[in-house]
Design a protein around this motif. Structure first.
Motif, short mmCIF file in Angstrom:
data_model
loop_
_atom_site.label_atom_id
_atom_site.label_comp_id
_atom_site.label_asym_id
_atom_site.label_seq_id
_atom_site.Cartn_x
_atom_site.Cartn_y
_atom_site.Cartn_z
N ARG A 10 0.87 -1.18 0.00
CA ARG A 10 0.00 0.00 0.00
C ARG A 10 0.90 1.23 0.00
NH1 ARG A 10 -3.02 -0.62 4.51
NH2 ARG A 10 -4.59 -1.77 3.39
N PHE A 11 0.58 2.19 -0.86
CA PHE A 11 1.33 3.44 -0.93
C PHE A 11 0.33 4.54 -0.67
CE2 PHE A 11 3.38 7.07 -2.68
CZ PHE A 11 4.75 6.82 -2.61
N ALA A 12 0.36 5.11 0.55
CA ALA A 12 -0.69 6.03 1.01
C ALA A 12 -2.02 5.27 0.84
CB ALA A 12 -0.64 7.35 0.28
N GLY A 13 -2.99 5.80 0.10
CA GLY A 13 -4.27 5.09 -0.04
C GLY A 13 -4.31 4.13 -1.22
N VAL A 14 -3.18 3.96 -1.92
CA VAL A 14 -3.18 3.18 -3.15
C VAL A 14 -2.80 1.73 -2.85
CG1 VAL A 14 -2.14 2.93 -5.44
CG2 VAL A 14 -2.54 5.21 -4.50
#
Length: 96
Positions: free
Chosen positions: A30-34
């Motif tokens: 997960r990258f921030a909300g992604v």
């Protein structure tokens, strides 16, 4: 955690990614909300990150990675910013 969608295959010396503790071989879940579950396919994940990073300069983003074998979940605070190298992160993510 959601399934990994990227593998860190390069971290530049002196970069924001190195300062945050990102390592070669880390798998991005997960990258921030992604993440793959919320965002969809790989292309959608990478497109979302490309839009998110410039808007988030100076703001810490939470990045969830799997590291090592057996994989351990690690949460990293990565702050995109200008530095002497190219980009705002100083790492390269390969699709997984």
């Amino acid at each position: 955690p959601p399934p990994a969608f990227a593998l860190i295959d390069e971290v530049a010396e002196g970069s924001p990614a190195q300062a945050a503790g990102l390592r070669i071989g880390d798998q991005i879940c997960r990258f921030a909300g992604v993440d793959r579950r919320e965002t969809g396919d790989l292309n959608a994940c990478f497109a979302a990150i490309q839009q998110l990073v410039p808007k988030s300069a100076g703001t810490a983003l939470e990045v969830l990675v799997l590291r090592g074998s057996p994989p351990v979940r690690v949460s990293i605070q990565l702050t995109p910013r200008q530095w002497q190298g190219r980009g705002l992160l100083g790492c390269h993510m390969a699709p997984k």
